[in-house]
Scaffold this motif. Structure first.
Motif, PDB file in Angstrom:
ATOM      1  N   GLY A 460      31.647 -34.803  18.402  1.00  0.00           N
ATOM      2  CA  GLY A 460      32.121 -34.210  19.643  1.00  0.00           C
ATOM      3  C   GLY A 460      32.864 -32.916  19.401  1.00  0.00           C
ATOM      4  O   GLY A 460      32.694 -31.935  20.131  1.00  0.00           O
ATOM      5  N   GLY A 461      33.709 -32.903  18.354  1.00  0.00           N
ATOM      6  CA  GLY A 461      34.432 -31.688  18.021  1.00  0.00           C
ATOM      7  C   GLY A 461      33.495 -30.572  17.612  1.00  0.00           C
ATOM      8  O   GLY A 461      33.685 -29.415  18.000  1.00  0.00           O
ATOM      9  N   ALA A 462      32.479 -30.944  16.810  1.00  0.00           N
ATOM     10  CA  ALA A 462      31.509 -29.930  16.393  1.00  0.00           C
ATOM     11  C   ALA A 462      30.737 -29.382  17.584  1.00  0.00           C
ATOM     12  O   ALA A 462      30.458 -28.175  17.679  1.00  0.00           O
ATOM     13  N   LEU A 463      30.371 -30.288  18.513  1.00  0.00           N
ATOM     14  CA  LEU A 463      29.648 -29.851  19.705  1.00  0.00           C
ATOM     15  C   LEU A 463      30.517 -28.930  20.563  1.00  0.00           C
ATOM     16  O   LEU A 463      30.054 -27.881  21.042  1.00  0.00           O
ATOM     17  N   ALA A 464      31.790 -29.337  20.740  1.00  0.00           N
ATOM     18  CA  ALA A 464      32.697 -28.502  21.525  1.00  0.00           C
ATOM     19  C   ALA A 464      32.894 -27.142  20.871  1.00  0.00           C
ATOM     20  O   ALA A 464      32.902 -26.101  21.556  1.00  0.00           O
ATOM     21  N   ALA A 465      33.060 -27.155  19.541  1.00  0.00           N
ATOM     22  CA  ALA A 465      33.226 -25.886  18.837  1.00  0.00           C
ATOM     23  C   ALA A 465      31.980 -25.016  18.976  1.00  0.00           C
ATOM     24  O   ALA A 465      32.070 -23.796  19.161  1.00  0.00           O
ATOM     25  N   GLY A 466      30.803 -25.669  18.926  1.00  0.00           N
ATOM     26  CA  GLY A 466      29.563 -24.925  19.093  1.00  0.00           C
ATOM     27  C   GLY A 466      29.438 -24.317  20.475  1.00  0.00           C
ATOM     28  O   GLY A 466      29.011 -23.162  20.624  1.00  0.00           O
ATOM     29  N   LEU A 468      31.947 -23.564  22.523  1.00  0.00           N
ATOM     30  CA  LEU A 468      32.918 -22.472  22.634  1.00  0.00           C
ATOM     31  C   LEU A 468      32.418 -21.225  21.923  1.00  0.00           C
ATOM     32  O   LEU A 468      32.594 -20.098  22.409  1.00  0.00           O
ATOM     33  N   CYS A 469      31.807 -21.444  20.772  1.00  0.00           N
ATOM     34  CA  CYS A 469      31.273 -20.311  20.015  1.00  0.00           C
ATOM     35  C   CYS A 469      30.171 -19.614  20.802  1.00  0.00           C
ATOM     36  O   CYS A 469      30.123 -18.382  20.887  1.00  0.00           O
ATOM     37  N   CYS A 470      29.301 -20.424  21.429  1.00  0.00           N
ATOM     38  CA  CYS A 470      28.205 -19.853  22.222  1.00  0.00           C
ATOM     39  C   CYS A 470      28.747 -19.058  23.408  1.00  0.00           C
ATOM     40  O   CYS A 470      28.291 -17.944  23.708  1.00  0.00           O
ATOM     41  N   CYS A 471      29.717 -19.685  24.099  1.00  0.00           N
ATOM     42  CA  CYS A 471      30.308 -19.005  25.249  1.00  0.00           C
ATOM     43  C   CYS A 471      30.977 -17.699  24.823  1.00  0.00           C
ATOM     44  O   CYS A 471      30.847 -16.657  25.492  1.00  0.00           O
ATOM     45  N   CYS A 473      30.290 -15.892  22.201  1.00  0.00           N
ATOM     46  CA  CYS A 473      29.266 -14.923  21.801  1.00  0.00           C
ATOM     47  C   CYS A 473      28.615 -14.278  23.023  1.00  0.00           C
ATOM     48  O   CYS A 473      28.340 -13.066  23.045  1.00  0.00           O
ATOM     49  N   ARG A 474      28.367 -15.125  24.055  1.00  0.00           N
ATOM     50  CA  ARG A 474      27.752 -14.589  25.263  1.00  0.00           C
ATOM     51  C   ARG A 474      28.684 -13.587  25.947  1.00  0.00           C
ATOM     52  O   ARG A 474      28.262 -12.525  26.411  1.00  0.00           O
ATOM     53  N   ARG A 475      29.966 -13.945  26.014  1.00  0.00           N
ATOM     54  CA  ARG A 475      30.929 -13.026  26.625  1.00  0.00           C
ATOM     55  C   ARG A 475      31.016 -11.720  25.839  1.00  0.00           C
ATOM     56  O   ARG A 475      31.097 -10.626  26.416  1.00  0.00           O
ATOM     57  N   LEU A 476      31.027 -11.847  24.515  1.00  0.00           N
ATOM     58  CA  LEU A 476      31.083 -10.660  23.679  1.00  0.00           C
ATOM     59  C   LEU A 476      29.851  -9.791  23.883  1.00  0.00           C
ATOM     60  O   LEU A 476      29.948  -8.559  23.979  1.00  0.00           O
ATOM     61  N   ALA A 477      28.684 -10.455  23.974  1.00  0.00           N
ATOM     62  CA  ALA A 477      27.447  -9.701  24.165  1.00  0.00           C
ATOM     63  C   ALA A 477      27.446  -8.991  25.517  1.00  0.00           C
ATOM     64  O   ALA A 477      27.020  -7.831  25.639  1.00  0.00           O
ATOM     65  N   ARG A 478      27.935  -9.722  26.562  1.00  0.00           N
ATOM     66  CA  ARG A 478      27.998  -9.100  27.883  1.00  0.00           C
ATOM     67  C   ARG A 478      28.954  -7.911  27.886  1.00  0.00           C
ATOM     68  O   ARG A 478      28.689  -6.862  28.492  1.00  0.00           O
ATOM     69  N   GLY A 479      30.106  -8.103  27.246  1.00  0.00           N
ATOM     70  CA  GLY A 479      31.075  -7.010  27.180  1.00  0.00           C
ATOM     71  C   GLY A 479      30.499  -5.792  26.491  1.00  0.00           C
ATOM     72  O   GLY A 479      30.696  -4.651  26.938  1.00  0.00           O
ATOM     73  N   ARG A 480      29.792  -6.016  25.406  1.00  0.00           N
ATOM     74  CA  ARG A 480      29.182  -4.904  24.693  1.00  0.00           C
ATOM     75  C   ARG A 480      28.103  -4.234  25.547  1.00  0.00           C
ATOM     76  O   ARG A 480      27.936  -3.006  25.520  1.00  0.00           O
ATOM     77  N   GLY A 481      27.372  -5.097  26.311  1.00  0.00           N
ATOM     78  CA  GLY A 481      26.334  -4.533  27.177  1.00  0.00           C
ATOM     79  C   GLY A 481      26.934  -3.641  28.255  1.00  0.00           C
ATOM     80  O   GLY A 481      26.421  -2.548  28.537  1.00  0.00           O
ATOM     81  N   ARG A 482      28.013  -4.085  28.874  1.00  0.00           N
ATOM     82  CA  ARG A 482      28.661  -3.278  29.906  1.00  0.00           C
ATOM     83  C   ARG A 482      29.210  -1.979  29.324  1.00  0.00           C
ATOM     84  O   ARG A 482      29.130  -0.894  29.927  1.00  0.00           O
TER      85      ARG A 482
END
Length: 491
Positions: A460-466, A468-471, A473-482
């Motif tokens: 469960g911890g690994a899944l949660a960490a994964g 959070l990491c995905c979220c 990364c997506r936010r970072l990618a969106r920020g870079r895109g903007r």
């Protein structure tokens, strides 16, 4: 006779000549001098492959035991057993232990029984019983152990009250039913079927399969006999031999834990009958360990309940694959084990490079366990005056009630690997409390449930960490895109 006995009484008016003869004879059989009050020592072990080197016997003989106890697997037949002749051939290859006249007793386990993980359904079980009594014990032709229902269980006593030891030997094969999921350990066409059996047992425990299994380990005749042996026994100390472990929390190995109703019945019987100074002895697993349950209401040392000694010629800590797996098991399933003060200072025997590498990776042997070649001993240190001993006094003091000093020895040189001392002279209430504490120990199903919960928590911890990491990364990618879009508009 109903039981095989070794009784040595006090001598009266025998004269110095007879005493001199007995002193000379003690070099052959140390039991002859029990009457002088010297400590009584019993040695024990299990799992001997008869074609492997056996330097262990010199170390055992050096302990000058009054008795050698087989805890099972005195030999290993070659291949799949289809006839009694194969068992007889294996015994002939093994020969007698080089113990310089020390009496031998004990029980078989699955390999000298003829079938890995075998039980009540083994078709050669009667042949196995007779051959063990012939080739190992040397039992007389009219011994009750040859004909009684339920197997070759038996008892013997050493000494006379109040300095008396009773050895109670259980047969955990002859009447034992199948596991909840029958073991594949005896499948002759499956290579390494024993490993498959361990995986099957572990999977069952992890899934909770067998947690209410009510099949027997002992049949009713043996249960009745055991109750008689323990009730109002005159002995001051008791060694109760079970070829398989009773208290282990490790599901991979055979044990009473896979038969939870029988395990509860055995421990409840010990609580009810309260045999004085009782210890369980077991083998089978190819390592040694001390098991018990500390309780604040008990004096120091009384927590010791079971001693396992297995691995006279082969042990789990010596293999390139088995060594790390053995060490991992000892760390994952340790709730039943007793650490000892000897753990931190024990020397290790010469080891192959693979075993050294495994030990380094795991940080050394687990506390209270010894995964190398070994045998055990139990030394009875009797009180100087049993009638006046004080249970509250230290066992070694002049007014103490004595102790059973248990050691696990290196098989090669007899050095001490593990050591613990069980005080004698406990009150009936304290003896009962010891076995109540045993019933409170985690079972194999409890330990498996804890592991399952820990794995689920990690997953469960690994899944949660994964996630959070995905979220992130997506936010970072969106920020870079903007940011890129804004820079493009400026340009």
């Amino acid at each position: 006779k109903e039981q095989s006995e070794l009784r040595v009484g006090h001598m009266h008016g025998a004269g110095t000549a007879l005493l001199s003869c007995l002193t000379l004879a003690s070099a052959i059989s140390p039991t002859l001098l029990l009457h002088v009050g010297a400590p009584l020592r019993v040695a024990f072990g299990s799992c001997r492959k008869q074609l492997k080197p056996q330097p262990v016997w010199d170390a055992v003989a050096a302990q000058s035991p009054a008795l050698w106890l087989w805890l099972g697997d005195a030999m290993y037949p070659k291949g799949s057993v289809t006839s009694a002749a194969q068992l007889r051939e294996a015994y002939a290859q093994a020969g007698e232990p080089a113990l310089r006249g020390v009496p031998v007793d004990g029980v078989y386990d699955d390999h000298d029984y003829g079938l890995n993980d075998g039980g009540v359904g083994w078709e050669l079980k009667e042949d196995a019983r007779q051959l063990f009594l012939d080739e190992v014990v040397g039992a007389p032709a009219d011994s009750a152990r040859r004909t009684q229902r339920g197997g070759l269980y038996g008892s013997r006593t050493l000494g006379e009250p109040p300095r008396q030891l009773k050895v109670v030997m259980l047969d955990t094969r002859f009447g034992r039913a199948d596991h909840a999921v029958p073991s594949p350990g005896g499948w002759s066409r499956v290579p390494k079927a024993g490993y498959l059996a361990g995986v099957t047992r572990s999977a069952c425990a992890l899934l909770g399969v067998g947690s209410s299994h009510s099949a027997p380990v002992l049949d009713e005749e043996q249960w009745a006999w055991l109750r008689t042996q323990l009730t109002n026994s005159t002995a001051s100390a008791h060694l109760i031999v079970s070829s398989v472990q009773v208290l282990t929390s490790a599901a991979a190995v055979e044990s009473w834990g896979h038969f939870p109703r029988e395990r509860r019945r055995l421990l409840s019987l010990l609580e009810e009958t309260r045999p004085r100074g009782a210890l369980l002895l077991s083998g089978d697993v190819h390592y040694a360990e001390l098991a018990g349950a500390p309780r604040a209401a008990l004096p120091p040392g009384a927590e010791l309940l079971e001693v396992t000694s297995s691995g006279l010629t082969h042990a789990c800590g010596l293999g390139a694959v088995g060594g790390p797996l053995c060490g991992l098991q000892h760390r994952l399933f340790a709730s039943h084990r007793l650490p000892t003060p000897h753990d931190a200072r024990r020397p290790l025997p010469p080891l192959p490079p693979s075993a050294v590498a495994a030990l380094r990776a795991l940080g050394g042997p687990a506390a209270g366990a010894y995964p190398f070649l070994n045998f055990g001993s139990a030394e009875l240190r009797w009180p100087s005056d049993p009638a006046r001993c004080e249970p509250s006094a230290p066992p070694s003091s002049p007014t103490g009630c004595g102790a059973i000093v248990v050691r696990i020895h290196h098989a090669l040189d007899g050095g001490t690997a593990l050591e613990h001392s069980l005080p004698l002279g406990l009150t009936a209430g304290q003896e009962a409390e010891r076995w109540r504490a045993a019933q409170a120990l985690p079972t194999i199903f409890d330990a498996a449930a804890e592991l399952r919960a820990a794995v689920a928590a990690l997953a469960g911890g690994a899944l949660a960490a994964g996630l959070l990491c995905c979220c992130g990364c997506r936010r970072l990618a969106r920020g870079r895109g903007r940011a890129a879009q804004r820079q493009s508009k400026r340009d």
